[in-house]
Scaffold this motif. Sequence first.
Motif, PDB file in Angstrom:
ATOM      1  N   HIS A  91      49.637   0.276  86.127  1.00  0.00           N
ATOM      2  CA  HIS A  91      48.732   0.570  85.026  1.00  0.00           C
ATOM      3  C   HIS A  91      47.537   1.351  85.577  1.00  0.00           C
ATOM      4  O   HIS A  91      47.126   1.138  86.718  1.00  0.00           O
ATOM      5  N   THR A  92      46.990   2.262  84.754  1.00  0.00           N
ATOM      6  CA  THR A  92      45.809   3.028  85.168  1.00  0.00           C
ATOM      7  C   THR A  92      44.659   2.792  84.200  1.00  0.00           C
ATOM      8  O   THR A  92      44.869   2.606  82.997  1.00  0.00           O
ATOM      9  N   ILE A  93      43.458   2.815  84.752  1.00  0.00           N
ATOM     10  CA  ILE A  93      42.230   2.594  83.993  1.00  0.00           C
ATOM     11  C   ILE A  93      41.223   3.630  84.462  1.00  0.00           C
ATOM     12  O   ILE A  93      41.170   3.981  85.638  1.00  0.00           O
ATOM     13  N   ASN A  94      40.406   4.128  83.551  1.00  0.00           N
ATOM     14  CA  ASN A  94      39.358   5.068  83.951  1.00  0.00           C
ATOM     15  C   ASN A  94      38.085   4.816  83.165  1.00  0.00           C
ATOM     16  O   ASN A  94      38.122   4.260  82.060  1.00  0.00           O
ATOM     17  N   GLY A  95      36.961   5.215  83.730  1.00  0.00           N
ATOM     18  CA  GLY A  95      35.684   5.024  83.060  1.00  0.00           C
ATOM     19  C   GLY A  95      34.611   5.931  83.635  1.00  0.00           C
ATOM     20  O   GLY A  95      34.607   6.241  84.825  1.00  0.00           O
ATOM     21  N   THR A  96      33.703   6.363  82.781  1.00  0.00           N
ATOM     22  CA  THR A  96      32.570   7.183  83.203  1.00  0.00           C
ATOM     23  C   THR A  96      31.493   6.294  83.802  1.00  0.00           C
ATOM     24  O   THR A  96      31.020   5.371  83.143  1.00  0.00           O
ATOM     25  N   ALA A  97      31.106   6.581  85.023  1.00  0.00           N
ATOM     26  CA  ALA A  97      29.989   5.849  85.631  1.00  0.00           C
ATOM     27  C   ALA A  97      28.665   6.538  85.340  1.00  0.00           C
ATOM     28  O   ALA A  97      27.641   5.879  85.184  1.00  0.00           O
ATOM     29  N   CYS A  98      28.672   7.876  85.276  1.00  0.00           N
ATOM     30  CA  CYS A  98      27.458   8.615  84.927  1.00  0.00           C
ATOM     31  C   CYS A  98      27.804  10.044  84.545  1.00  0.00           C
ATOM     32  O   CYS A  98      28.306  10.805  85.375  1.00  0.00           O
ATOM     33  N   ALA A  99      27.574  10.413  83.286  1.00  0.00           N
ATOM     34  CA  ALA A  99      27.691  11.797  82.835  1.00  0.00           C
ATOM     35  C   ALA A  99      26.275  12.368  82.829  1.00  0.00           C
ATOM     36  O   ALA A  99      25.434  11.950  82.025  1.00  0.00           O
ATOM     37  N   ILE A 100      26.006  13.317  83.715  1.00  0.00           N
ATOM     38  CA  ILE A 100      24.636  13.714  84.013  1.00  0.00           C
ATOM     39  C   ILE A 100      23.834  14.226  82.820  1.00  0.00           C
ATOM     40  O   ILE A 100      22.753  13.692  82.529  1.00  0.00           O
ATOM     41  N   PRO A 101      24.273  15.257  82.082  1.00  0.00           N
ATOM     42  CA  PRO A 101      23.390  15.794  81.041  1.00  0.00           C
ATOM     43  C   PRO A 101      22.940  14.761  80.019  1.00  0.00           C
ATOM     44  O   PRO A 101      21.750  14.684  79.685  1.00  0.00           O
ATOM     45  N   ARG A 102      23.856  13.955  79.519  1.00  0.00           N
ATOM     46  CA  ARG A 102      23.488  12.996  78.482  1.00  0.00           C
ATOM     47  C   ARG A 102      22.667  11.844  79.047  1.00  0.00           C
ATOM     48  O   ARG A 102      21.811  11.291  78.349  1.00  0.00           O
ATOM     49  N   SER A 103      22.910  11.499  80.307  1.00  0.00           N
ATOM     50  CA  SER A 103      22.060  10.487  80.944  1.00  0.00           C
ATOM     51  C   SER A 103      20.635  11.013  81.078  1.00  0.00           C
ATOM     52  O   SER A 103      19.670  10.277  80.872  1.00  0.00           O
ATOM     53  N   LEU A 104      20.515  12.297  81.427  1.00  0.00           N
ATOM     54  CA  LEU A 104      19.179  12.899  81.524  1.00  0.00           C
ATOM     55  C   LEU A 104      18.476  12.916  80.173  1.00  0.00           C
ATOM     56  O   LEU A 104      17.265  12.667  80.088  1.00  0.00           O
ATOM     57  N   ILE A 105      19.222  13.203  79.106  1.00  0.00           N
ATOM     58  CA  ILE A 105      18.624  13.189  77.766  1.00  0.00           C
ATOM     59  C   ILE A 105      18.055  11.810  77.462  1.00  0.00           C
ATOM     60  O   ILE A 105      16.898  11.666  77.033  1.00  0.00           O
ATOM     61  N   ALA A 106      18.874  10.777  77.669  1.00  0.00           N
ATOM     62  CA  ALA A 106      18.449   9.413  77.350  1.00  0.00           C
ATOM     63  C   ALA A 106      17.243   9.002  78.183  1.00  0.00           C
ATOM     64  O   ALA A 106      16.285   8.400  77.660  1.00  0.00           O
ATOM     65  N   ILE A 107      17.254   9.309  79.475  1.00  0.00           N
ATOM     66  CA  ILE A 107      16.142   8.925  80.361  1.00  0.00           C
ATOM     67  C   ILE A 107      14.864   9.666  79.989  1.00  0.00           C
ATOM     68  O   ILE A 107      13.800   9.056  79.812  1.00  0.00           O
ATOM     69  N   CYS A 108      14.954  10.984  79.874  1.00  0.00           N
ATOM     70  CA  CYS A 108      13.749  11.787  79.628  1.00  0.00           C
ATOM     71  C   CYS A 108      13.143  11.511  78.262  1.00  0.00           C
ATOM     72  O   CYS A 108      11.914  11.421  78.129  1.00  0.00           O
ATOM     73  N   GLU A 109      13.972  11.356  77.247  1.00  0.00           N
ATOM     74  CA  GLU A 109      13.435  11.124  75.908  1.00  0.00           C
ATOM     75  C   GLU A 109      12.931   9.698  75.739  1.00  0.00           C
ATOM     76  O   GLU A 109      11.998   9.448  74.974  1.00  0.00           O
ATOM     77  N   THR A 110      13.526   8.746  76.452  1.00  0.00           N
ATOM     78  CA  THR A 110      13.082   7.352  76.374  1.00  0.00           C
ATOM     79  C   THR A 110      11.779   7.135  77.125  1.00  0.00           C
ATOM     80  O   THR A 110      10.882   6.402  76.664  1.00  0.00           O
ATOM     81  N   HIS A 111      11.644   7.776  78.267  1.00  0.00           N
ATOM     82  CA  HIS A 111      10.508   7.509  79.155  1.00  0.00           C
ATOM     83  C   HIS A 111       9.435   8.594  79.112  1.00  0.00           C
ATOM     84  O   HIS A 111       8.645   8.735  80.052  1.00  0.00           O
TER      85      HIS A 111
END
Length: 451
Positions: free
Chosen positions: A386-406
């Motif tokens: 069986h295979t499993i995958n997951g995003t640990a960090c997608a940079i652009p959207r993480s930057l949006i959330a961080i910059c707009e939140t903080h």
Amino acid sequence: MYHRAMYMRCVQNILQHSKIRKRMPVPVVRRIFTDTNDEGKTVTRRFGLDYEYLCNPENSSVIEELIKKRKGVGDIWKVVELSKKLQTPNMTTEEYTALEAELEKAALMIPNKASPHLFEYGETPKVIEYVNSKPDFSFKPREIHELGKDLDIIRMENLGNLTGPRSYYLRGALADLEQVLIRYTVSSLLKRGFVLMSVPDLLYSHIIEGCGMSTRGERTQVYHIADSEDVCLSGTAEMAIGGYLKNREFSLEELPLKLAAVSRCYRAETSSLREEKGIYRVHGFTKVEMFGVTAAESGEESHQLYTEMTQIQKQLFSSLDIHFQILDMPLHELGAPAYTKTDMEAWMPGRGAYGEISSASNCTDYQSCRLNISYRNKEGIQKLAHTINGTACAIPRSLIAICETHQTEEGHIRIPPVLRSYMSGTEAITPSDNQCQMSWIKQKTYPGKIR
């Protein structure tokens, strides 16, 4: 030929699994092998394709409903029809071989089975949890491109003659923050037993399709390299890692296998929605990806690693002090390969909306069947992994959330405490002392006087 008893055993197995919420189906075991049917003809079957289930007309209506709800492209009635044609007597070996190949192609288009509980959702995701509280501002929060323009750390305008639409440049502190997010995420994954890989960005189309993404048609998001031998740009490291594992056979002791990679991701995305402009939906970005391989002895191994990945995602995003919601996704959001899928959406104050920042999928044996990834259990029996995958960090959207939140009222951006040691103790992004603002002109020649 397929017998009634084989059909009924398959149906009973499916019904048994459907009674267990989120229990993973144990795969039917097959390798690419040859056998002889009742007509004395040689029969070839791909390891793992459940022909007894797919070719049984009693299952066709259920499979058709699954395809429609997942908005898939497979045709189960074609599979059944081709299966019946194979029983036609007096065919030549060439005709039989061609028909078999057509059957396999049609069977491979059928999406993965889905967790039974998802049929209750309709088209609305189920909110599992809200994490951290929404930020409260005494001023109107701005979007990342507004903050970035004043701080001179991002450029998204006047790129038409350089890179085309849906592209961007990061510079200074924001480019540093991008690298910090990568280092922080990779460091966290290594502590959890993941093995880091560096993967290629160019892949053959059959590898990408083996992972469950179409490379042809009007709706494909895959870029093809012009004048190449069917080479494509990878949309995620999941594809390259899947290709790396193609035709691999593991021992039971080697599993679970946990891999991670940092890569550029290329997608021919389009959107006319205003809220998806800027760096929210772009053609190329950096992402840290998790990929896992498990056994399938009990049917729970892949679900356990899938749960571990979603917990890692939750911990990583929670530590950034951003507000987000965790969603159990409905059938039409699964795509072809996923048995079940979890998305995490961060609140982006400047945009005034939630935006997806990660997803995790348990693909059970869908990808391993197409890429021939298997293992041998204690009895020496070969089975599909069986295979499993997951995003640990997608940079652009993480930057949006961080910059707009903080962001602050002055237009500065506070760095989450957990990241400051990776940025030499920097606590906030503020205007540079030697900041030089550019004014863009549309004329081909400068209209003023050059002194």
